[in-house]
Scaffold this active site. Sequence first.
Site, PDB file in Angstrom:
ATOM      1  N   ARG A  14       5.512   6.050  -3.048  1.00 56.78           N
ATOM      2  CA  ARG A  14       6.700   6.631  -3.113  1.00 56.78           C
ATOM      3  C   ARG A  14       7.401   6.034  -4.318  1.00 56.78           C
ATOM      4  O   ARG A  14       6.994   4.873  -4.914  1.00 56.78           O
ATOM      5  CB  ARG A  14       7.565   6.015  -1.902  1.00 56.78           C
ATOM      6  CG  ARG A  14       8.890   6.696  -1.393  1.00 56.78           C
ATOM      7  CD  ARG A  14       9.049   6.364   0.227  1.00 56.78           C
ATOM      8  NE  ARG A  14       9.366   4.950   0.172  1.00 56.78           N
ATOM      9  CZ  ARG A  14      10.461   4.266  -0.048  1.00 56.78           C
ATOM     10  NH1 ARG A  14      11.586   4.962  -0.191  1.00 56.78           N
ATOM     11  NH2 ARG A  14      10.663   3.011   0.251  1.00 56.78           N
ATOM     12  N   ASN A  24       4.560   0.983  -7.853  1.00 57.52           N
ATOM     13  CA  ASN A  24       2.967   1.876  -7.963  1.00 57.52           C
ATOM     14  C   ASN A  24       2.374   2.049  -9.213  1.00 57.52           C
ATOM     15  O   ASN A  24       1.033   2.372  -9.422  1.00 57.52           O
ATOM     16  CB  ASN A  24       3.054   3.123  -7.003  1.00 57.52           C
ATOM     17  CG  ASN A  24       3.319   2.759  -5.612  1.00 57.52           C
ATOM     18  OD1 ASN A  24       2.498   2.005  -5.021  1.00 57.52           O
ATOM     19  ND2 ASN A  24       4.370   3.358  -4.922  1.00 57.52           N
ATOM     20  N   ARG A  76       5.520  15.506  -1.930  1.00 58.77           N
ATOM     21  CA  ARG A  76       5.861  14.993  -0.236  1.00 58.77           C
ATOM     22  C   ARG A  76       7.494  15.348  -0.048  1.00 58.77           C
ATOM     23  O   ARG A  76       8.120  14.962  -1.112  1.00 58.77           O
ATOM     24  CB  ARG A  76       5.723  13.626  -0.114  1.00 58.77           C
ATOM     25  CG  ARG A  76       5.989  12.523  -0.948  1.00 58.77           C
ATOM     26  CD  ARG A  76       5.546  11.129  -0.901  1.00 58.77           C
ATOM     27  NE  ARG A  76       5.828  10.426   0.167  1.00 58.77           N
ATOM     28  CZ  ARG A  76       5.816   9.044   0.573  1.00 58.77           C
ATOM     29  NH1 ARG A  76       4.656   8.353  -0.171  1.00 58.77           N
ATOM     30  NH2 ARG A  76       6.218   8.259   1.644  1.00 58.77           N
ATOM     31  N   GLN A 107      -4.243   2.227   0.516  1.00 61.22           N
ATOM     32  CA  GLN A 107      -2.899   1.902   0.071  1.00 61.22           C
ATOM     33  C   GLN A 107      -2.949   1.044  -1.118  1.00 61.22           C
ATOM     34  O   GLN A 107      -3.569   0.282  -1.367  1.00 61.22           O
ATOM     35  CB  GLN A 107      -2.324   0.913   1.216  1.00 61.22           C
ATOM     36  CG  GLN A 107      -2.325   1.617   2.420  1.00 61.22           C
ATOM     37  CD  GLN A 107      -1.231   0.932   3.368  1.00 61.22           C
ATOM     38  OE1 GLN A 107      -0.139   1.507   3.711  1.00 61.22           O
ATOM     39  NE2 GLN A 107      -1.532  -0.108   4.284  1.00 61.22           N
ATOM     40  N   ARG A 161     -11.267 -29.979  18.566  1.00 59.06           N
ATOM     41  CA  ARG A 161     -10.751 -29.309  17.362  1.00 59.06           C
ATOM     42  C   ARG A 161     -12.003 -29.133  16.481  1.00 59.06           C
ATOM     43  O   ARG A 161     -12.881 -29.838  16.123  1.00 59.06           O
ATOM     44  CB  ARG A 161      -9.773 -30.365  16.571  1.00 59.06           C
ATOM     45  CG  ARG A 161      -9.256 -29.427  15.220  1.00 59.06           C
ATOM     46  CD  ARG A 161      -8.228 -30.342  14.395  1.00 59.06           C
ATOM     47  NE  ARG A 161      -7.717 -29.639  13.380  1.00 59.06           N
ATOM     48  CZ  ARG A 161      -6.538 -29.271  13.364  1.00 59.06           C
ATOM     49  NH1 ARG A 161      -5.880 -29.490  14.761  1.00 59.06           N
ATOM     50  NH2 ARG A 161      -5.767 -28.665  12.554  1.00 59.06           N
TER      51      ARG A 161
END
Length: 391
Positions: A14, A24, A76, A107, A161
């Site tokens: 986008r 991006n 898009r 991504q 632990r």
Amino acid sequence: MSRIGKTVAFIPLRGKSKSIPLKNVKKINGRPLVYWVLDAAVNCEKIDKVVVATDSNEIKYTVNQYGSDKIMVIGRSKDVSTDSASTESVMLEFASNYYFEDIVLVQATSPLLTSRDLNKGIEKYSHVTIDSVLSVVRQKRFIWEKSNLTAKPVNYDPLNRPRRQEFDGFLVENGAFYITSRNRLLKTKCRISGNVATVELREESYYEIDEPNDWILVENLLKRTTGQKSCGNEKIRNIKCLLADCDGVLTDGGMYYSETGHELKKFNTKDGMGFKLLQEKGLKTGIITGENIELVKRRAAKMKVDIVYLGIKNKMKILDEMCGKFDLSYDEIAYIGDDINDLEVIKAVGFGCTVNDGIESVKDAADYVTKVDGGKGAIREVAEILLNAKD
């Protein structure tokens, strides 16, 4: 409806980003952010087509400049480009307009992703009982759940632990990739469904870039994981010559023979462009190889490299000759090799590089390890680093 391949990588980008404008295509470690995941997707042999969906002309231009026939950029709609639009909405719009069998959602905010990671994911997905796959990392953290004024442990016993090396921890989505079929995506409207399998990636791949602080952290990780060591921009900026081995660097190292017994080699056109861009900036270019065949000589002539040395056993001797002939010092030379006969030169020059599938001892010695294997544009990748440093 056009068919674009069996297995498609899908990268939604986008143009608007509230935290980091045009994130991006902003440069990270010398390259646009999206280029790092494009490397992974384009060089994954199991992916037929890489589709980038964007609403931004600037992103479209930058992606096209990457220069791969495997990449297709599509638009898009406004409906799936708003701040509130989900990633699934972009995927569904794409799946409604194109035919393919399987989709790998990648991504751009996960630049530490590699083609090996994607190959592992697609191999896992190929199992007949698996419907979807997602990438994860293992976190060894002790989790607590708050209830009113008190809290209780979720995944361990404080009275016993566990030591870190004995603690299995838990798996966390890192958002790097998701794999499912087109049919399942359209039916469930979700990126994963059915029998879901995981592929565990390296711990550092946990980080995604959402905020400016993430950017700084991931950029430092990129410098480390790509093999860029002590070579800062100032040192790279001084480079005046790029030399390369042939087999395993300019080619994939394979040996091909025709029916008549003639040896064939596969070269990558991106590397010719890498040499050309460096020459336009005034850098010398050359090939030093132990081979002595006409094919290499013809390829060198087509790329118009300045120096070609064939049948060389002692590359350091040639390096000394080069320095004398062109008035260069070792520090002003970059070299790309892939095997032990390149090791001495890689250690000696100002910017020693190797390819992603180079041998481990060479990788350990190199200042930079390319994201791609030999024969897949390694020269072009190093050329871009040199050009960015000079710019």
